[in-house]
Scaffold this motif. Structure first.
Motif, PDB file in Angstrom:
ATOM      1  N   THR A   3       0.850  -1.093   0.092  1.00  0.00           N
ATOM      2  CA  THR A   3      -0.013   0.089  -0.071  1.00  0.00           C
ATOM      3  C   THR A   3       0.950   1.194   0.134  1.00  0.00           C
ATOM      4  O   THR A   3       1.765   1.414   0.776  1.00  0.00           O
ATOM      5  CB  THR A   3      -0.841  -0.120   1.232  1.00  0.00           C
ATOM      6  N   ALA A   6      -0.287   7.673   1.803  1.00  0.00           N
ATOM      7  CA  ALA A   6      -0.625   9.124   1.223  1.00  0.00           C
ATOM      8  C   ALA A   6       0.490  10.213   1.742  1.00  0.00           C
ATOM      9  O   ALA A   6       0.847   9.896   2.880  1.00  0.00           O
ATOM     10  CB  ALA A   6      -2.129   9.779   1.723  1.00  0.00           C
ATOM     11  N   ASN A  71     -10.696  13.688  -4.635  1.00  0.00           N
ATOM     12  CA  ASN A  71     -10.145  12.181  -4.906  1.00  0.00           C
ATOM     13  C   ASN A  71     -10.127  12.046  -6.132  1.00  0.00           C
ATOM     14  O   ASN A  71      -9.034  10.931  -6.552  1.00  0.00           O
ATOM     15  CB  ASN A  71     -11.387  11.335  -4.071  1.00  0.00           C
ATOM     16  N   THR A  72     -10.736  12.526  -6.957  1.00  0.00           N
ATOM     17  CA  THR A  72     -10.311  12.356  -8.526  1.00  0.00           C
ATOM     18  C   THR A  72      -9.469  13.259  -9.335  1.00  0.00           C
ATOM     19  O   THR A  72      -9.117  13.092 -10.494  1.00  0.00           O
ATOM     20  CB  THR A  72     -11.590  12.375  -9.279  1.00  0.00           C
ATOM     21  N   ARG A  97      -4.566  12.209  -1.808  1.00  0.00           N
ATOM     22  CA  ARG A  97      -3.903  12.155  -3.095  1.00  0.00           C
ATOM     23  C   ARG A  97      -4.868  11.717  -4.083  1.00  0.00           C
ATOM     24  O   ARG A  97      -5.820  11.055  -3.825  1.00  0.00           O
ATOM     25  CB  ARG A  97      -3.071  10.736  -3.173  1.00  0.00           C
ATOM     26  N   SER A  99      -7.056   9.554  -7.263  1.00  0.00           N
ATOM     27  CA  SER A  99      -6.979   8.485  -7.694  1.00  0.00           C
ATOM     28  C   SER A  99      -8.122   8.231  -8.593  1.00  0.00           C
ATOM     29  O   SER A  99      -9.057   7.942  -8.447  1.00  0.00           O
ATOM     30  CB  SER A  99      -7.387   7.349  -6.531  1.00  0.00           C
ATOM     31  N   ASN A 100      -7.479   8.441  -9.883  1.00  0.00           N
ATOM     32  CA  ASN A 100      -8.404   8.301 -11.016  1.00  0.00           C
ATOM     33  C   ASN A 100      -7.693   8.260 -12.290  1.00  0.00           C
ATOM     34  O   ASN A 100      -6.435   8.884 -12.348  1.00  0.00           O
ATOM     35  CB  ASN A 100      -9.293   9.570 -11.339  1.00  0.00           C
ATOM     36  N   TRP A 101      -7.820   7.572 -13.403  1.00  0.00           N
ATOM     37  CA  TRP A 101      -7.017   7.191 -14.444  1.00  0.00           C
ATOM     38  C   TRP A 101      -7.001   8.407 -15.404  1.00  0.00           C
ATOM     39  O   TRP A 101      -6.090   8.537 -16.103  1.00  0.00           O
ATOM     40  CB  TRP A 101      -7.469   6.064 -15.352  1.00  0.00           C
ATOM     41  N   SER A 103      -6.899  11.573 -13.865  1.00  0.00           N
ATOM     42  CA  SER A 103      -6.149  12.519 -13.311  1.00  0.00           C
ATOM     43  C   SER A 103      -4.598  12.929 -13.898  1.00  0.00           C
ATOM     44  O   SER A 103      -3.917  12.047 -14.143  1.00  0.00           O
ATOM     45  CB  SER A 103      -5.920  12.196 -11.723  1.00  0.00           C
ATOM     46  N   SER A 106      -3.103  16.940  -8.737  1.00  0.00           N
ATOM     47  CA  SER A 106      -3.897  17.099  -7.724  1.00  0.00           C
ATOM     48  C   SER A 106      -4.891  18.309  -7.921  1.00  0.00           C
ATOM     49  O   SER A 106      -4.221  19.299  -8.262  1.00  0.00           O
ATOM     50  CB  SER A 106      -3.260  17.038  -6.471  1.00  0.00           C
TER      51      SER A 106
END
Length: 409
Positions: A3, A6, A71-72, A97, A99-101, A103, A106
């Motif tokens: 994992t 963050a 988040n995205t 952080r 988390s989106n393909w 992105s 930030s």
């Protein structure tokens, strides 16, 4: 399975100061410094990128009521304008952080690079409840060393901010030069879109229906509509002029937009099909002779229920407005402008109402080809219940009716 932790972000002090003296202490989010404006809350649970880049938020500090934001991340496809338009940003829990393909960066990096001051780690629920009860007001976000200044000094700075009532802002966010969004496929109509703070998705919605969209500055005059180059199409084609005129969303007080109201009246007088949304709806309302007023806290978010009185359907809509049209709900009525200006707009009815507070959400002219809605049928990032209104506009331009595939009368 490993994992990835963050990133630990060290944030400086920040304070949100309202003009009535209430304060919220949190941590800096985005750029460091000071920002001032009218503070409003947005009830959308998604689409914060579209919200931030909506020109209608010019000179406003936006509070997100959803607790977890970022988040995205930020991508390169969902911008509604070329830059962040909001004056400031308020969230409770920023995502550590993205988390989106899609992105690319930030949210916080985007705010920092755009020099947008924000605040996080505050009770946005308590803030929203306060604004709901007390109404929108002027506010300031102060971060870094400036946040340690005496509260009396910070409040005095907030009170220097001009109020939104009486503010003329559309020209500040409008395009300075005309540009064209070409039709997808065969060109069926040419539309002049008056940019009062237009969102990028709107011309794309029209273009997808075969419309060549000429986006024009807010200061465009009626005479300039007849110098549009290119093809003419549709049943109502006029040599050198548009088949329809679209009046966009935008910021500010519609009571200040006398030049644009004069343009609307000229379009209506000429019988050119007209369609307005949000600020454009308010201008059409003024042109027809109705007045506008400021709402206590406005409607902002992508979850606003509206009744379409023509079809009986309830649509969930995207909205962003602090002003509304004052028109009788028990219409149709004669357009008040007819007697005052010697016009012949005929009958007008309130076509849509907001189910939360019975605010006028749409107007429909029964004797001339014009209609408007208070909300955003282009609706990025959704919902898409109302995209059929672009089809209604197409029908007005191409066959003179308001019938759509949705079965509208």
């Amino acid at each position: 399975m490993t994992t990835i932790p963050a990133q630990r972000i060290v944030r400086g002090p920040a304070v949100l100061v309202l003009e009535d003296g209430r304060t919220f202490t949190g941590r800096a989010f985005g750029a460091t410094g000071t920002t001032l404006g009218e503070i409003v809350f947005c009830t959308a649970m998604t689409g914060y990128q579209e919200t931030l880049t909506d020109p209608s938020y010019h000179r406003q500090i936006v509070v997100m009521t959803a607790p977890h934001i970022g988040n995205t991340g930020i991508n390169d496809e969902d911008q509604e304008s070329e830059a962040i338009q909001a004056a400031g940003f308020v969230v409770r829990d920023p995502a550590p952080r993205p988390s989106n393909w899609r992105s690319r960066r930030s949210l916080e990096d985007d705010l920092r690079d755009s020099q947008i001051v924000g605040i996080c780690d505050i009770d946005t629920r308590a803030l929203t409840r306060h604004l709901r009860d007390a109404g929108t007001m002027r506010a300031g976000i102060f971060t870094g060393d400036v946040a340690r200044r005496p509260l009396t000094d910070l409040t005095a700075e907030v009170l220097t901010v001009p109020r939104m009532s009486g503010a003329r802002l559309a020209e500040q966010v409008s395009t300075s030069q005309p540009y064209v969004v070409p039709a997808v496929g065969e060109c069926r109509a040419v539309v002049a879109a008056i940019d009062l703070g237009i969102k990028a998705t709107t011309p794309r919605q029209l273009a997808a229906r075969g419309v060549e969209v000429h986006v024009l500055p807010a200061a465009t005059t009626y005479q300039q509509l007849w110098t549009i180059p290119g093809v003419t199409a549709g049943a109502a084609a006029r040599a050198g002029g548009p088949d329809g005129v679209f009046f966009s969303n935008g910021p500010g007080d519609p009571a200040t937009a006398d030049d644009q109201v004069a343009l609307v009246r000229a379009v209506l007088d000429a019988g050119i099909p007209g369609f307005g949304i949000c600020f454009g709806h308010q201008l059409i309302g003024r042109a027809l002779g109705f007045t506008t007023y400021k709402l206590p806290f406005g409607h902002r978010g992508i979850n606003q229920p509206v009744l379409d009185r023509t079809t009986g359907r309830v649509e969930i809509t995207a909205q962003n407005h602090g002003f509304a049209v004052d028109a009788p709900l028990d219409g149709p009525v004669a357009a008040p402008s007819d007697a005052a200006h010697g016009t012949t707009y005929g009958r007008v009815e309130v076509s849509h109402i907001g189910l939360n507070d019975q605010v006028v959400e749409g107007l429909r002219c029964l004797d001339i080809p014009a209609f408007s809605v208070q909300y955003h049928p282009e609706a990025a990032a959704g919902p898409h219940d109302s995209t059929h209104l672009f089809d209604r506009f197409m029908h007005q331009m191409t066959d003179g009716t308001t019938t759509t595939s949705e079965g509208e009368a």
